[in-house]
Write an enzyme that holds these catalytic residues in place. Sequence first.
Site, PDB file in Angstrom:
ATOM      1  N   ASP A  12       1.125  10.483  -6.887  1.00 22.89           N
ATOM      2  CA  ASP A  12       1.858   9.297  -7.344  1.00 22.89           C
ATOM      3  C   ASP A  12       3.105   9.091  -6.507  1.00 22.89           C
ATOM      4  O   ASP A  12       3.789   8.077  -6.659  1.00 22.89           O
ATOM      5  CB  ASP A  12       2.264   9.456  -8.815  1.00 22.89           C
ATOM      6  CG  ASP A  12       1.128   9.053  -9.731  1.00 22.89           C
ATOM      7  OD1 ASP A  12       0.115   8.555  -9.223  1.00 22.89           O
ATOM      8  OD2 ASP A  12       1.262   9.246 -10.949  1.00 22.89           O
ATOM      9  N   ASP A  56      -8.900   7.621 -13.482  1.00 23.79           N
ATOM     10  CA  ASP A  56      -7.657   8.373 -13.656  1.00 23.79           C
ATOM     11  C   ASP A  56      -7.814   9.420 -14.758  1.00 23.79           C
ATOM     12  O   ASP A  56      -8.748   9.374 -15.572  1.00 23.79           O
ATOM     13  CB  ASP A  56      -6.551   7.363 -14.009  1.00 23.79           C
ATOM     14  CG  ASP A  56      -5.162   7.840 -13.624  1.00 23.79           C
ATOM     15  OD1 ASP A  56      -4.998   9.031 -13.308  1.00 23.79           O
ATOM     16  OD2 ASP A  56      -4.228   7.013 -13.661  1.00 23.79           O
ATOM     17  N   MET A  57      -6.884  10.345 -14.839  1.00 24.23           N
ATOM     18  CA  MET A  57      -6.887  11.392 -15.874  1.00 24.23           C
ATOM     19  C   MET A  57      -5.457  11.918 -15.940  1.00 24.23           C
ATOM     20  O   MET A  57      -5.007  12.579 -15.027  1.00 24.23           O
ATOM     21  CB  MET A  57      -7.861  12.497 -15.434  1.00 24.23           C
ATOM     22  CG  MET A  57      -8.306  13.446 -16.501  1.00 24.23           C
ATOM     23  SD  MET A  57      -7.144  14.724 -16.894  1.00 24.23           S
ATOM     24  CE  MET A  57      -7.161  15.742 -15.459  1.00 24.23           C
ATOM     25  N   ASN A  58      -4.746  11.580 -17.014  1.00 21.48           N
ATOM     26  CA  ASN A  58      -3.297  11.765 -16.996  1.00 21.48           C
ATOM     27  C   ASN A  58      -2.715  12.823 -17.913  1.00 21.48           C
ATOM     28  O   ASN A  58      -1.527  12.783 -18.208  1.00 21.48           O
ATOM     29  CB  ASN A  58      -2.615  10.425 -17.299  1.00 21.48           C
ATOM     30  CG  ASN A  58      -2.604   9.540 -16.069  1.00 21.48           C
ATOM     31  OD1 ASN A  58      -2.010   9.871 -15.062  1.00 21.48           O
ATOM     32  ND2 ASN A  58      -3.304   8.414 -16.138  1.00 21.48           N
ATOM     33  N   LYS A 118     -11.126   3.068  -9.947  1.00 24.30           N
ATOM     34  CA  LYS A 118     -10.168   4.176  -9.885  1.00 24.30           C
ATOM     35  C   LYS A 118     -10.267   4.904 -11.220  1.00 24.30           C
ATOM     36  O   LYS A 118      -9.982   4.320 -12.268  1.00 24.30           O
ATOM     37  CB  LYS A 118      -8.761   3.628  -9.661  1.00 24.30           C
ATOM     38  CG  LYS A 118      -7.670   4.692  -9.651  1.00 24.30           C
ATOM     39  CD  LYS A 118      -6.335   4.071  -9.278  1.00 24.30           C
ATOM     40  CE  LYS A 118      -5.172   5.030  -9.461  1.00 24.30           C
ATOM     41  NZ  LYS A 118      -3.874   4.362  -9.238  1.00 24.30           N
TER      42      LYS A 118
HETATM   43  C1  DGJ Z   1      -1.360   7.701 -12.816  1.00 23.22           C
HETATM   44  C2  DGJ Z   1      -1.879   7.278 -11.489  1.00 23.22           C
HETATM   45  O1  DGJ Z   1      -1.747   8.318 -10.565  1.00 23.22           O
HETATM   46  C3  DGJ Z   1      -1.154   6.028 -11.045  1.00 23.22           C
HETATM   47  O2  DGJ Z   1      -1.570   5.676  -9.746  1.00 23.22           O
HETATM   48  C4  DGJ Z   1      -1.438   4.939 -12.036  1.00 23.22           C
HETATM   49  O3  DGJ Z   1      -2.800   4.617 -12.002  1.00 23.22           O
HETATM   50  C5  DGJ Z   1      -1.023   5.379 -13.415  1.00 23.22           C
HETATM   51  N1  DGJ Z   1      -1.579   6.649 -13.782  1.00 23.22           N
HETATM   52  C6  DGJ Z   1      -1.419   4.361 -14.448  1.00 23.22           C
HETATM   53  O4  DGJ Z   1      -1.148   4.780 -15.710  1.00 23.22           O
END
Ligand code: DGJ
Length: 742
Positions: free
Chosen positions: A549, A479-481, A477
């Site tokens: 999310d 991710d990029m937050n 997975k």
């Molecule tokens: C954002 C993701 O969308 C979540 O599913 C999870 O992986 C978190 N980040 C983890 O920090």
Amino acid sequence: MTIKVNAKTKEFHLFNEEISYIFRVLEKSSQLEHLYYGKRIKHRDSFKHLIEREIRPSCNMFEGDHTSSLEHIKQEYPSFGTTDYRYPAHMISDKNGSTVSNYQFLSYEIIPGKPELPNLPAVYVEDDSEADTLEITLRDEVLQSRLILSYTIYAKRNVVCRNALFINEGEHSFHLENAMSASVDFPDAQFEMLHLNGAWAREAHVEVQKLSRGIQSIYSVRGASSHAHNPFLALKRPDATEHTGEVFGFSLVYSGNFLGQVEVDTYDVTRVLMGINPLQFKWKLNPGESFQTPECVMVYSDQGLNGMSQTYHHLYRSRLARGYWRDKVRPILINNWEATYFNFNEEKILTIAKTAKSLGIELFVLDDGWFGERHDDTSSLGDWFENKEKLPNGIKGLSEKIDDMGMKFGLWFEPEMVCKDTQLFKEHPDWILAAPDRRASHGRNQFILDFSREEVVDHIFTLMDHIISTSKISYIKWDMNRYMTETYSRSLEPDRQGETAHRYILGVYRLYERLIEKYPEILFESCAGGGARFDPGMLYYAPQAWASDNTDAAERLKIQYGTSMVYPLSSIGSHISAVPNHQVGRMTPIETRANVAYFGTFGYELDITKLSDEEKEKIKEQITFFKEKRNLIRSGEFYRLLNPFESNEVSWMVVSEDKTEAIVGYYKVLATPNDKYYRIKLTGLDADKLYAIQGIETTHYGDELMNVGIVLAEDFTDRASEYWQREKPGDFSSKLFVLQEV
Ligand code: DGJ
């Protein structure tokens, strides 16, 4: 043959059985004039009768000629500054500061099939007979630059793909200030614009607005395609519905800043532009260099929005997604994020995995928190080595134990980010995007690694490769937050800073490509704080994406309905989570949570060890059901029936290719007392086939199900006839109908 050219009159007709796309070369100026895009029309030697000209007060290109105003000519790839006052498809600043350009027709070439786009994601063909590509070469003699406009038409899909390639053939450099992927001028403005709007936890909400004169647009300058807007818009006729009427879709195969713009001019001509957002974009082309735009995939439908979506679904499922997992059913997974967040250890993970395995779940995914000192979201991104307190046997040991249980193991990474407390940042403080002498803004306490730099991508590849090659990893997975700010690269010259955001995305694509090349059997799921990078660019590398999310079933109805406008069910990451739901605190029945999550890749995201035996039994049944039906859900034709943005009822269905099987989801968001009668009219079935519906005694012909519908009234013959004694469904109820040809 899908492309006909009248070499004498320089007219081009791209067509298949369903669509026509026609343009020509203007006699005097040798620029391109757009003539028609829409439902297939018969080929003619010439389409000159489609040319529209009026004498209007305007500025004209040629002296003595009052009909040579580009403002009044529908064009293919317009420029600005030489009589057209609408927003252009491209703009170039020359070394002398001029922004005038004039690309004139030079030649054309028809190529069987569809050439790849170097270093960029794009839809493809498996056999050259699937499509033809027309490349139009134009040249600006002053800039000494070549522009190649590329048009691919598929033989059996209502799809035209477009892109542009700029080449500097001269002796001095110039700057591209704007380089769109496609531009289409429609002759009228009788449209509504449909697009997907949102925010974190409420992605892909369908918005429809009547076009008005002036500019309406969707865009991103966040460095990702974003939660706010998806790189997609459709123009639909006001009377077009889910099932009928004309719709024109525009979808950009790209994961970074974009602009989708619709301009209606004062004569009701509608110009659609789609491409990289010119804001923050400026690309220097030195002699001999070229710039390739991403691809815009245009879909025409005269079967309403469903028709458009199905064309995108087929194309993106089988000619954008690639590799090992493209045509395979995906494993049912359990992800520990909502079960534990950062607070876990090996023992806890193994207990969840063991219980999951006993219920039939196939893949365990370890989410955020396994590395460095990552106990919350303030630290450690970039230190991609295990936290030995949580995982004394490392990822290697944990993955082997899970593998020994007969389950696959997946791992979360956020490769593009770094926190300041890490070894990585201490060694390379200049590797983040940040403007000199200015504060660097953080997002979720993290900073963005400068992926426009080759050495940064190489370094992250090495760190990831070490973990992957030493463990048993079947799924990642990615991710990029956070979004970009202060988009400045320490490795680029000042006059190349406008290239940073695009070079960054090319770096992301490069890292994906290297990982896929080395580990072709790993299943990638893209994610960006939920659905901030749910875009076609990502689907080229990761065949599935985490849609949001927000895992609440009622919210997911909207998110998945909207996402399905463009993206196939095989790409939509959807999980069952705990109640009260962690994003909205809502209680929904476990049946409804499943009935929503089935219409996607399906999985679980909750502490399964805390469930009652009864709930575990239900989960077992859900898993058995999904395993039986997942191939149908992955590959069947998806239809939206009832729209959550318009009503309290929602419905959708998926029908197998041979129409022998179907699954219908029906959801009632809020319970309503003493209500009207309800029926759901199905679609896409075979009118003459007789279907049995699981749980309903009688059988039904397809024509009845499509014209009368499934009658939802309950049968009270053997049950309490008193209203007060009846069992009430409560809010967020749902039903699943499984149809099978008898
Ligand atoms: C954002 C993701 O969308 C979540 O599913 C999870 O992986 C978190 N980040 C983890 O920090």
